[in-house]
Design an enzyme around this catalytic site. Structure first.
Site: not given
Length: 390
Positions: A100, A102
């Site tokens: 991930c 972000h």
């Protein structure tokens, strides 16, 4: 604290709340059960024995369909060997993801700011570069190690005015202009009489299908007005790819041959594309159980940079800007910037006939703090810790 839950709550979990370009990251500080073994063994243990904690934090009423979370793992096999400084597991509305972007940006900033040795025992061992005024962190994530650089002030805390960057795991293309035949039960109304679509497939820590809005059947481009229709179409597309054995090569790692699944469909708004190098590419990412990413999706930026490089549309060192449907100067949220920094030679084949290369991609973005929270579950609460998904 003016109020204490002592004696009332059977479960208590404390978190730091952050967002990256509008996409939340709920970072667990305390209250999650102990996990042991390698990072992947810890992930398997969390999935098998403690999934109710994911549901407790990600789903309603404490979260929502699009909540995202991170479990801090100070001890992993790569931390012990000195190959990483810290580990993390990612979770969403449907389980645990391999990468991930972000959340990596948010966690990088949090770790630089963390002065609690119980949370981050090796904080004082991080390297600070006086020339760039950044602190480097090697973060062990399920797909490998990502190098995070966090702008740092003279006082030793992160600088929120400069972008955080990370160098993703090797990213690559698995298929360009692939025609996907859609069985009748997996077609959506916007296709009209068509029974197939053409899309690109690439990897940036997870597997992405990249498709233009017009090809998906939406010639007017992306709009919040018909997100449910876009979600329906991408769900059927992802289902088709994951259930078609002939397409399994699209989610097979070209270096390790490990078989994965299609994690996300990224819709590019081709009605907004232009040749201005200062403009951004706008997209909308559906992942996991049709979760919508508010940010431009860091993993997909790595994947899309590898795609642009493979197509000959991007050179080493050249930057490209990315926005989501929800970011941009008019929304007050800054998007991401990606660039290919190195080509890695590879002997694998992307689509059965074309030699492919891996690239190392640098992704830049901003993360901000929102608050600190403690979530509890009373023993008498009929909902318990399971939560629900609306």
């Amino acid at each position: 604290m003016p109020f204490s839950f002592d004696g009332l709550a059977s479960t208590s979990i404390s978190c730091v709340e952050m967002h990256t370009s509008g996409e939340p990251t709920r970072i667990i500080l305390s209250g999650f059960p102990e996990l042991t073994g390698t990072l992947m063994e810890q992930r398997a243990l969390a999935k098998a024995n403690f999934d109710q904690y994911r549901r407790f934090l990600m789903l309603e009423p404490r979260g929502h369909r699009d909540m995202y979370g991170a479990i801090l793992r100070p001890e992993t096999e790569l931390v012990k060997s000195g190959e990483a400084d810290f580990g993390v597991l990612f979770m969403h509305n449907d389980g645990f993801s391999t990468m991930c972007g972000h959340a990596t940006i948010a966690i990088g900033r949090f770790l630089v700011d963390c002065d609690d040795e119980q949370i981050f025992p090796r904080r004082k061992m991080l390297k600070y570069d006086t020339g760039t005024e950044t602190t480097s962190i090697k973060l062990h994530v399920p797909c490998g190690v990502v190098d995070v650089d966090v702008p740092t002030l003279p006082i030793g805390k992160s600088d929120p005015c400069r972008p955080i960057s990370f160098i993703a795991v090797p990213s690559f293309v698995t298929g360009i202009s692939v025609m996907v035949h859609l069985p009748e039960e997996n077609r959506w109304p916007e296709l009209g009489v068509r029974d197939s679509i053409t899309a690109d497939f690439c990897y940036g820590g997870a597997y992405y299908c990249v498709i233009n809005a017009t090809e998906l059947g939406f010639p007017q481009g992306l709009s919040e007005d018909y997100i449910q229709r876009l979600s329906h179409a991408t769900a059927l597309l992802k289902k088709t790819v994951n259930e078609t054995s002939e397409l399994s090569y699209l989610t097979r790692h070209i270096q390790t041959a490990e078989q994965g699944i299609l994690y996300s469909v990224l819709i590019v708004d081709d009605t907004k594309l232009d040749n201005d190098p200062s403009s951004s590419e706008k997209g909308l990412c559906f992942f996991a159980n049709q979760q919508i990413d508010r940010s431009p999706t860091g993993g997909s930026v790595a994947a899309r940079i590898s795609l642009a490089y493979a197509k000959g549309n991007l050179s080493i060192g050249e930057q490209r800007k990315f926005d989501s449907l929800f970011t941009g100067s008019d929304k007050g949220l800054r998007g991401f910037v990606g660039s290919a920094i190195e080509e890695l030679k590879n002997e694998g084949e992307a689509d059965g006939s074309r030699k492919s290369v891996c690239v190392r991609v640098k992704v830049q973005g901003y993360a901000n703090y929102m608050g600190y929270s403690t979530f509890v579950a009373e023993a008498a609460d009929g909902l318990g810790v399971n939560g629900f998904l609306l």
